[in-house]
Design a protein around this motif. Structure first.
Motif, PDB file in Angstrom:
ATOM      1  N   TYR A   1       0.873  -1.182   0.000  1.00  0.00           N
ATOM      2  CA  TYR A   1       0.000   0.000   0.000  1.00  0.00           C
ATOM      3  C   TYR A   1       0.901   1.220   0.000  1.00  0.00           C
ATOM      4  CZ  TYR A   1      -4.896  -1.253   1.048  1.00  0.00           C
ATOM      5  OH  TYR A   1      -6.195  -1.682   0.990  1.00  0.00           O
TER       6      TYR A   1
ATOM      7  N   ARG B   1      -5.588  11.732  -0.602  1.00  0.00           N
ATOM      8  CA  ARG B   1      -6.550  11.841  -1.699  1.00  0.00           C
ATOM      9  C   ARG B   1      -6.425  13.225  -2.317  1.00  0.00           C
ATOM     10  NH1 ARG B   1      -8.450   7.153  -3.313  1.00  0.00           N
ATOM     11  NH2 ARG B   1      -9.184   5.879  -1.620  1.00  0.00           N
TER      12      ARG B   1
ATOM     13  N   THR C   1      -5.330   9.744  -8.486  1.00  0.00           N
ATOM     14  CA  THR C   1      -6.386   8.768  -8.194  1.00  0.00           C
ATOM     15  C   THR C   1      -5.863   7.339  -8.188  1.00  0.00           C
ATOM     16  OG1 THR C   1      -7.023   8.700 -10.526  1.00  0.00           O
ATOM     17  CG2 THR C   1      -8.250  10.192  -9.075  1.00  0.00           C
ATOM     18  N   HIS C   2      -4.884   7.051  -9.054  1.00  0.00           N
ATOM     19  CA  HIS C   2      -4.293   5.709  -9.102  1.00  0.00           C
ATOM     20  C   HIS C   2      -2.796   5.830  -9.327  1.00  0.00           C
ATOM     21  CE1 HIS C   2      -8.204   3.737  -9.369  1.00  0.00           C
ATOM     22  NE2 HIS C   2      -8.545   4.654 -10.259  1.00  0.00           N
TER      23      HIS C   2
ATOM     24  N   PRO D   1      -4.885   2.862  -1.986  1.00  0.00           N
ATOM     25  CA  PRO D   1      -6.040   2.074  -1.552  1.00  0.00           C
ATOM     26  C   PRO D   1      -7.351   2.694  -2.036  1.00  0.00           C
ATOM     27  CG  PRO D   1      -4.773   2.901   0.330  1.00  0.00           C
ATOM     28  CD  PRO D   1      -4.142   3.431  -0.895  1.00  0.00           C
ATOM     29  N   GLN D   2      -8.195   1.866  -2.603  1.00  0.00           N
ATOM     30  CA  GLN D   2      -9.506   2.313  -3.054  1.00  0.00           C
ATOM     31  C   GLN D   2     -10.530   2.023  -1.958  1.00  0.00           C
ATOM     32  OE1 GLN D   2      -9.660   3.980  -6.065  1.00  0.00           O
ATOM     33  NE2 GLN D   2      -7.447   3.710  -5.914  1.00  0.00           N
ATOM     34  N   SER D   3     -11.627   2.743  -1.972  1.00  0.00           N
ATOM     35  CA  SER D   3     -12.619   2.604  -0.906  1.00  0.00           C
ATOM     36  C   SER D   3     -13.257   1.214  -0.880  1.00  0.00           C
ATOM     37  CB  SER D   3     -13.698   3.675  -1.045  1.00  0.00           C
ATOM     38  OG  SER D   3     -14.320   3.566  -2.311  1.00  0.00           O
ATOM     39  N   ASP D   4     -13.343   0.532  -2.011  1.00  0.00           N
ATOM     40  CA  ASP D   4     -13.942  -0.801  -2.048  1.00  0.00           C
ATOM     41  C   ASP D   4     -12.916  -1.921  -1.880  1.00  0.00           C
ATOM     42  OD1 ASP D   4     -12.687  -0.359  -4.461  1.00  0.00           O
ATOM     43  OD2 ASP D   4     -14.227  -1.368  -5.639  1.00  0.00           O
ATOM     44  N   GLN D   5     -11.676  -1.570  -1.663  1.00  0.00           N
ATOM     45  CA  GLN D   5     -10.597  -2.557  -1.551  1.00  0.00           C
ATOM     46  C   GLN D   5     -10.163  -2.673  -0.092  1.00  0.00           C
ATOM     47  OE1 GLN D   5      -7.063  -1.379  -3.605  1.00  0.00           O
ATOM     48  NE2 GLN D   5      -6.149  -3.402  -3.515  1.00  0.00           N
ATOM     49  N   LEU D   6     -10.555  -3.772   0.550  1.00  0.00           N
ATOM     50  CA  LEU D   6     -10.225  -3.965   1.954  1.00  0.00           C
ATOM     51  C   LEU D   6      -8.810  -4.493   2.156  1.00  0.00           C
ATOM     52  CD1 LEU D   6     -13.588  -5.516   3.150  1.00  0.00           C
ATOM     53  CD2 LEU D   6     -12.803  -3.162   3.393  1.00  0.00           C
TER      54      LEU D   6
ATOM     55  N   ASP E   1      -6.460  12.914 -11.384  1.00  0.00           N
ATOM     56  CA  ASP E   1      -7.899  13.082 -11.230  1.00  0.00           C
ATOM     57  C   ASP E   1      -8.568  13.459 -12.549  1.00  0.00           C
ATOM     58  OD1 ASP E   1     -10.241  13.064  -9.786  1.00  0.00           O
ATOM     59  OD2 ASP E   1     -10.083  15.173  -9.212  1.00  0.00           O
TER      60      ASP E   1
END
Length: 181
Positions: free
Chosen positions: A40, A45, A49-50, A88-93, A123
């Motif tokens: 990670y 933010r 974005t990536h 880290p993305q919000s849907d990636q735990l 972005d």
């Protein structure tokens, strides 16, 4: 010389048992285990974005041996796997694996890895190629790989945000934390 009252075959049995114990203790490990590396990046933010990166030259140092190059286990030498998103993305735990490999089981006390190809996505949707960082990232951490088991390592990188979003992006990374579980 002392007088030994027991028969000689007992001496031979004792010497044979002692040799077996020494060989089993000092012999190199021949069992295999798996290592799983995850990464990670600590990036706020914002404009980025990536951050897709791949790694090469991942090496583990065998615990308790000198820092000589012969005691570094080469886990990967070429670009390893596909690029993974370090942000880290919000849907990636759970972070994506950068490497899953079968290695000799044992204890390792240090790890080195080098950035390979990297792509930055802003972005606005603009993509920028980021040249590989020259010095390898290294961390002193204990990684245990049990026989027929798994050694899991999580790297948390601290990237210099200002260098990433500059007109000519570059990587300056430090290892903020290494967790082995």
């Amino acid at each position: 010389m002392s007088d030994y009252r027991f028969p000689y075959w007992r001496r031979l049995f004792f010497v044979a048992a002692l040799l077996i114990i020494l060989v089993l203790t000092l012999a190199p490990s021949v069992t295999m285990g798996n290592i799983h590396l995850r990464v990670y990046a600590l990036i706020p933010r914002g404009a980025v974005t990536h951050f897709f990166a791949s790694f090469s030259h991942i090496q583990l140092h065998v615990a308790g041996l000198p820092e000589s190059s012969e005691f570094w286990l080469k886990v990967g030498q070429k670009s390893i796997g596909t690029s993974v998103d370090l942000i880290p993305q919000s849907d990636q735990l759970v972070p994506e694996e950068i490497l899953s490999a079968s290695i000799t089981s044992g204890r390792y006390d240090s790890i080195r890895m080098t950035f390979s190809n990297s792509t930055l996505v802003l972005d606005s949707g603009q993509k920028a190629s980021v040249p590989a960082a020259t010095p390898p990232l290294s961390a002193n951490t204990i990684v245990s790989v049990p026989p027929n088991g798994n050694g899991d390592v999580l790297f948390i990188l601290s990237l210099d945000y200002s260098l990433l979003i500059s007109t000519s992006p570059s990587i300056s990374a430090n290892i903020a934390q290494v967790t082995s579980f």
